[in-house]
Design an enzyme around this catalytic site. Structure first.
Site, PDB file in Angstrom:
ATOM      1  N   ARG A 198       0.837  -1.198   0.000  1.00 55.90           N
ATOM      2  CA  ARG A 198       0.000   0.000   0.000  1.00 55.90           C
ATOM      3  C   ARG A 198       0.880   1.259   0.000  1.00 55.90           C
ATOM      4  O   ARG A 198       0.617   2.234  -0.700  1.00 55.90           O
ATOM      5  CB  ARG A 198      -0.878  -0.044   1.253  1.00 55.90           C
ATOM      6  CG  ARG A 198      -2.056   0.885   1.251  1.00 55.90           C
ATOM      7  CD  ARG A 198      -2.912   0.685   2.482  1.00 55.90           C
ATOM      8  NE  ARG A 198      -3.610  -0.587   2.495  1.00 55.90           N
ATOM      9  CZ  ARG A 198      -4.701  -0.858   1.770  1.00 55.90           C
ATOM     10  NH1 ARG A 198      -5.223   0.051   0.989  1.00 55.90           N
ATOM     11  NH2 ARG A 198      -5.278  -2.035   1.846  1.00 55.90           N
TER      12      ARG A 198
ATOM     13  N   LEU B  19      -6.027   4.821   2.216  1.00 50.42           N
ATOM     14  CA  LEU B  19      -4.766   5.550   2.064  1.00 50.42           C
ATOM     15  C   LEU B  19      -3.883   5.305   3.281  1.00 50.42           C
ATOM     16  O   LEU B  19      -4.360   5.261   4.414  1.00 50.42           O
ATOM     17  CB  LEU B  19      -5.046   7.045   1.898  1.00 50.42           C
ATOM     18  CG  LEU B  19      -5.798   7.413   0.608  1.00 50.42           C
ATOM     19  CD1 LEU B  19      -6.133   8.900   0.599  1.00 50.42           C
ATOM     20  CD2 LEU B  19      -4.986   7.040  -0.633  1.00 50.42           C
TER      21      LEU B  19
ATOM     22  N   ASN C  66     -12.747  13.146   1.271  1.00 52.15           N
ATOM     23  CA  ASN C  66     -13.451  11.952   0.791  1.00 52.15           C
ATOM     24  C   ASN C  66     -14.946  12.181   1.003  1.00 52.15           C
ATOM     25  O   ASN C  66     -15.341  13.026   1.816  1.00 52.15           O
ATOM     26  CB  ASN C  66     -12.988  10.709   1.547  1.00 52.15           C
ATOM     27  CG  ASN C  66     -13.459   9.414   0.893  1.00 52.15           C
ATOM     28  OD1 ASN C  66     -13.932   9.415  -0.249  1.00 52.15           O
ATOM     29  ND2 ASN C  66     -13.340   8.316   1.608  1.00 52.15           N
TER      30      ASN C  66
ATOM     31  N   HIS D 194     -18.651  10.045   1.729  1.00 49.25           N
ATOM     32  CA  HIS D 194     -19.203   8.752   2.145  1.00 49.25           C
ATOM     33  C   HIS D 194     -20.732   8.857   2.140  1.00 49.25           C
ATOM     34  O   HIS D 194     -21.274   9.851   2.619  1.00 49.25           O
ATOM     35  CB  HIS D 194     -18.694   8.398   3.549  1.00 49.25           C
ATOM     36  CG  HIS D 194     -19.202   7.084   4.035  1.00 49.25           C
ATOM     37  ND1 HIS D 194     -18.873   5.890   3.420  1.00 49.25           N
ATOM     38  CD2 HIS D 194     -20.039   6.768   5.057  1.00 49.25           C
ATOM     39  CE1 HIS D 194     -19.481   4.900   4.047  1.00 49.25           C
ATOM     40  NE2 HIS D 194     -20.194   5.399   5.037  1.00 49.25           N
TER      41      HIS D 194
ATOM     42  N   SER E 198     -21.538  12.554   3.748  1.00 53.96           N
ATOM     43  CA  SER E 198     -20.571  13.344   4.512  1.00 53.96           C
ATOM     44  C   SER E 198     -19.315  13.555   3.678  1.00 53.96           C
ATOM     45  O   SER E 198     -18.821  12.614   3.056  1.00 53.96           O
ATOM     46  CB  SER E 198     -20.156  12.592   5.784  1.00 53.96           C
ATOM     47  OG  SER E 198     -21.288  12.142   6.508  1.00 53.96           O
TER      48      SER E 198
ATOM     49  N   ASP F 188     -13.543   5.595   6.520  1.00 55.27           N
ATOM     50  CA  ASP F 188     -14.614   6.592   6.471  1.00 55.27           C
ATOM     51  C   ASP F 188     -14.661   7.417   7.747  1.00 55.27           C
ATOM     52  O   ASP F 188     -15.703   7.561   8.385  1.00 55.27           O
ATOM     53  CB  ASP F 188     -15.961   5.916   6.191  1.00 55.27           C
ATOM     54  CG  ASP F 188     -15.934   5.220   4.840  1.00 55.27           C
ATOM     55  OD1 ASP F 188     -15.305   5.757   3.922  1.00 55.27           O
ATOM     56  OD2 ASP F 188     -16.521   4.136   4.718  1.00 55.27           O
TER      57      ASP F 188
ATOM     58  N   GLU G 281     -24.998  14.056  -2.809  1.00 54.75           N
ATOM     59  CA  GLU G 281     -23.532  14.061  -2.940  1.00 54.75           C
ATOM     60  C   GLU G 281     -23.088  15.035  -4.025  1.00 54.75           C
ATOM     61  O   GLU G 281     -22.101  15.756  -3.865  1.00 54.75           O
ATOM     62  CB  GLU G 281     -23.014  12.663  -3.295  1.00 54.75           C
ATOM     63  CG  GLU G 281     -23.128  11.664  -2.180  1.00 54.75           C
ATOM     64  CD  GLU G 281     -22.422  10.347  -2.504  1.00 54.75           C
ATOM     65  OE1 GLU G 281     -21.712  10.264  -3.513  1.00 54.75           O
ATOM     66  OE2 GLU G 281     -22.603   9.401  -1.734  1.00 54.75           O
TER      67      GLU G 281
HETATM   68  C1  GRF Z   1     -20.338   7.480  -3.773  1.00 54.37           C
HETATM   69  O1  GRF Z   1     -21.535   7.014  -3.241  1.00 54.37           O
HETATM   70  C2  GRF Z   1     -19.394   7.897  -2.671  1.00 54.37           C
HETATM   71  O2  GRF Z   1     -20.051   8.360  -1.536  1.00 54.37           O
HETATM   72  C3  GRF Z   1     -18.681   6.599  -2.352  1.00 54.37           C
HETATM   73  O3  GRF Z   1     -18.516   5.978  -3.593  1.00 54.37           O
HETATM   74  C4  GRF Z   1     -19.544   6.386  -4.484  1.00 54.37           C
HETATM   75  C5  GRF Z   1     -18.866   6.899  -5.721  1.00 54.37           C
HETATM   76  O4  GRF Z   1     -19.766   7.125  -6.758  1.00 54.37           O
HETATM   77  N1  GRF Z   1     -17.441   6.879  -1.658  1.00 54.37           N
HETATM   78  P1  GRF Z   1     -19.262   7.809  -8.111  1.00 54.37           P
HETATM   79  O5  GRF Z   1     -18.124   6.942  -8.664  1.00 54.37           O
HETATM   80  O6  GRF Z   1     -18.835   9.194  -7.821  1.00 54.37           O
HETATM   81  O7  GRF Z   1     -20.447   7.748  -9.019  1.00 54.37           O
END
Ligand code: GRF
Length: 225
Positions: free
Chosen positions: A74, A102, A116, A118, A145, A154, A183
């Site tokens: 990693r 990461l 990030n 989530h 979030s 997360d 999102e």
């Molecule tokens: C999203 O739901 C995000 O919250 C999670 O992964 C998904 C990514 O979707 N971490 P996309 O590839 O942006 O469509």
């Protein structure tokens, strides 16, 4: 556009993806639409066929596939990521559906400069299947979030959250779609707060400058009163 957005230079972004890239698309669209001042320096995917790579190329953005399986550990993979991101002069890294944890190598290279997203209200329902977990639990609200990545899954200082109702007749798909729509509004907004210099991190907490809504404006109740 606020005065802060206009006076500060565009944020130099690197975006990490593994798949569909709808959040990437939302960030590209917000940049094009003028709601976000960002210079997307490059998009990196650890999966070859990620649709997000295609989206980046269509938008004229540099896109690279870096196969994590080529690296012994990693940390080795992350060292390479750091080198590529630095070579593109990236100041803020946005993970958008990037399915790799990461290591401290990345976290130390970009302290409080890796975001990030989530699909749950952190710290609830970490890991994959967050929407399924929210439904199974019976919560009345879920959401998404955006946070600064720290060690752990997360987890990290929360920058912004969006709340969506969970409806009685929801299944995983309908709830996931509602969260996804949130999102797409929240991520560009969180990046804009960074670009405007409004985020100050103190240990676990992120303070956002220039917001002053009342409790009443912020209150949410479901079922409605
Ligand atoms: C999203 O739901 C995000 O919250 C999670 O992964 C998904 C990514 O979707 N971490 P996309 O590839 O942006 O469509």
């Amino acid at each position: 556009m606020s005065p802060e957005t206009q006076t500060r230079p565009p944020v130099k972004l690197g975006i990490l993806i593994s798949g569909e890239g709808t959040n990437l698309q939302a960030i590209i669209d917000a940049t094009r639409g003028g709601e976000l001042r960002a210079d997307i320096r490059l998009v990196i995917s650890n999966r070859a066929g990620a649709r997000g790579l295609e989206r980046a190329r269509l938008a004229g953005i540099a896109a690279e596939f870096i196969d994590h399986r080529r690296f012994a550990s990693r940390e080795e993979f992350d060292r390479n990521l750091v080198a590529v991101l630095n070579a593109h002069d990236v100041e803020l890294v946005a993970c958008a559906g990037f399915m790799r944890l990461l290591s401290p190598v990345m976290l130390r290279a970009f302290p409080n400069r890796i975001m990030n997203i989530h699909p749950a209200l952190c710290p609830a329902f970490p890991g994959t299947d967050a929407q399924r977990a929210a439904l199974d639990y019976g919560v009345r609200f879920s959401g998404c979030s955006v946070f600064f990545v720290a060690e752990g899954v997360d987890d990290g200082p929360i920058i912004a959250q969006a709340v969506v109702p969970v409806r009685q007749d929801d299944d995983e798909q309908s709830l996931a779609a509602r969260i996804r729509a949130a999102e797409h509004r929240l991520y560009p907004h969180a990046i804009r707060l960074f670009q405007e210099g409004r985020l100050r991190v103190n240990d676990r907490k992120v303070f956002v400058g220039g917001s002053n809504q009342t409790d009443e404006q912020l209150m949410l109740i479901n079922p409605p009163l």
